[in-house]
Design a protein around this motif. Structure first.
Motif, PDB file in Angstrom:
ATOM      1  N   THR A  50      -4.902  -4.011   3.840  1.00 37.46           N
ATOM      2  CA  THR A  50      -5.813  -3.862   2.697  1.00 37.46           C
ATOM      3  C   THR A  50      -6.838  -4.995   2.712  1.00 37.46           C
ATOM      4  OG1 THR A  50      -4.020  -2.843   1.482  1.00 37.46           O
ATOM      5  CG2 THR A  50      -5.871  -3.657   0.172  1.00 37.46           C
ATOM      6  N   THR A 108       0.840  -1.205   0.000  1.00 36.40           N
ATOM      7  CA  THR A 108       0.000   0.000   0.000  1.00 36.40           C
ATOM      8  C   THR A 108       0.873   1.252   0.000  1.00 36.40           C
ATOM      9  OG1 THR A 108      -1.821  -1.146   1.060  1.00 36.40           O
ATOM     10  CG2 THR A 108      -1.762   1.249   1.331  1.00 36.40           C
ATOM     11  N   GLU A 115      -3.756   0.663   7.048  1.00 34.42           N
ATOM     12  CA  GLU A 115      -4.386  -0.518   7.644  1.00 34.42           C
ATOM     13  C   GLU A 115      -4.263  -1.637   6.630  1.00 34.42           C
ATOM     14  OE1 GLU A 115      -8.362   0.722   8.439  1.00 34.42           O
ATOM     15  OE2 GLU A 115      -7.721   2.018  10.095  1.00 34.42           O
ATOM     16  N   ASP A 154      -3.658  -2.504  -5.735  1.00 39.48           N
ATOM     17  CA  ASP A 154      -2.969  -2.776  -4.473  1.00 39.48           C
ATOM     18  C   ASP A 154      -3.739  -3.887  -3.756  1.00 39.48           C
ATOM     19  OD1 ASP A 154      -1.804  -2.679  -1.937  1.00 39.48           O
ATOM     20  OD2 ASP A 154      -2.877  -0.840  -1.373  1.00 39.48           O
ATOM     21  N   THR A 155      -3.190  -5.086  -3.772  1.00 38.67           N
ATOM     22  CA  THR A 155      -3.947  -6.245  -3.285  1.00 38.67           C
ATOM     23  C   THR A 155      -3.675  -6.512  -1.807  1.00 38.67           C
ATOM     24  OG1 THR A 155      -2.258  -7.915  -3.784  1.00 38.67           O
ATOM     25  CG2 THR A 155      -3.711  -7.261  -5.600  1.00 38.67           C
TER      26      THR A 155
HETATM   27 MG   LIG Z   1      -2.043  -2.977   1.900  1.00 40.53          MG
END
Ligand SMILES: [Mg+2]
Ligand SMILES: Nc1nc2c(ncn2[C@@H]2O[C@H](COP(=O)(O)OP(=O)(O)OP(=O)(O)O)[C@@H](O)[C@H]2O)c(=O)[nH]1
Length: 236
Positions: free
Chosen positions: A70, A52, A68, A93-94
């Protein structure tokens, strides 16, 4: 599409827990309203490695003060210009945590144009787990023609490094990937973070015909055998 993305103040697009529909399949990779091609790049790796933060650094130009875990996927977009062509880099963004990703995995890999594998240089387990992430990617039919890069994040934590550069380099070489060692946190590294995504965008632009045809049917590998063109703005 409009329902799934909200525009941030910095102009980047973002959506949390998106309701994925076929409009995100990106099979044509073309935003018809403005004739801008969209490159879908997914960021994969263990939880807490900094996926992230890296994507935020690229699209928002800063290190987020708080993150936080994801859930599902967060989308961020950045418009870039490569050799006169405006391109939208759409970063997926996984989630690294299994419980937050299992229902979304099929969507991650569908019509993906490039993959960024991330590990944490201070956590050997996150490096060792890369094989599993690569297997998952291959298991979802991602062609070997789809460019992939390896990113070792958190290089600012110099006293805690567990993954030596030469070990990472050997691994990257074995899997035909470029290696970037960087830090989403260190502002001095921000250009290096940009290079990860710009390098892939340049590769994809060079593969123009592949994107308009069916990438899945191509089995050629992308190898960095050429010298970068000094006149080009491609970072790799
Ligand atoms: Mg993340
Ligand atoms: N020192 C340092 N910390 C970082 C860096 N990148 C991320 N972090 C920290 O690492 C933690 C996890 O970062 P995230 O970006 O949320 O990790 P993630 O890979 O997205 O995690 P999931 O969403 O659970 O998959 C946060 O506390 C970040 O502040 C970095 O380059 N250096």
């Amino acid at each position: 599409m409009a329902n799934e993305f909200s525009e941030n103040r910095d102009g980047t697009a973002n959506s949390r827990h998106a309701n994925l529909t076929s409009s995100l399949d990106l099979s044509t990779s073309l935003d018809h309203s403005v004739q801008t091609r969209i490159f879908k790049i997914i960021v994969i790796g263990d939880s807490n490695v900094g996926k992230t933060c890296l994507t935020f650094r690229f699209t928002g130009g800063a290190f987020p003060c708080k993150t936080e875990a994801t859930i599902g996927v967060d989308f961020r977009e950045k418009a870039v210009e490569i050799e006169g062509e405006k391109i939208k880099v759409q970063v997926w963004d996984t989630a690294g945590q299994e419980r937050f990703r299992k229902s979304m995995v099929e969507h991650y890999y569908r019509n993906v144009h490039a993959v960024v594998f991330v590990y944490d240089v201070t956590k050997m387990a996150s490096f060792q787990n890369l094989k599993t992430w690569i297997q998952e990617c291959n298991g979802h039919g991602v062609s070997s023609a789809v460019p992939r890069v390896l990113v070792g994040n958190k290089c600012d934590l110099v006293d805690q490094i567990q993954v030596p550069s030469n070990t990472a380099l050997k691994f990257a070489d074995a899997y035909n990937m470029l290696l970037f060692e960087t830090s989403a946190k260190d502002p001095k590294e921000s250009q290096n973070v940009d290079s990860i995504f710009m390098c892939l965008a340049c590769r994809l632009k060079a593969q123009k015909s592949l994107i308009y045809r069916d990438v899945e049917r191509e089995d050629g590998r992308v190898r960095l055998t050429h010298q970068p063109d000094p006149k080009s703005n491609c970072p790799c």
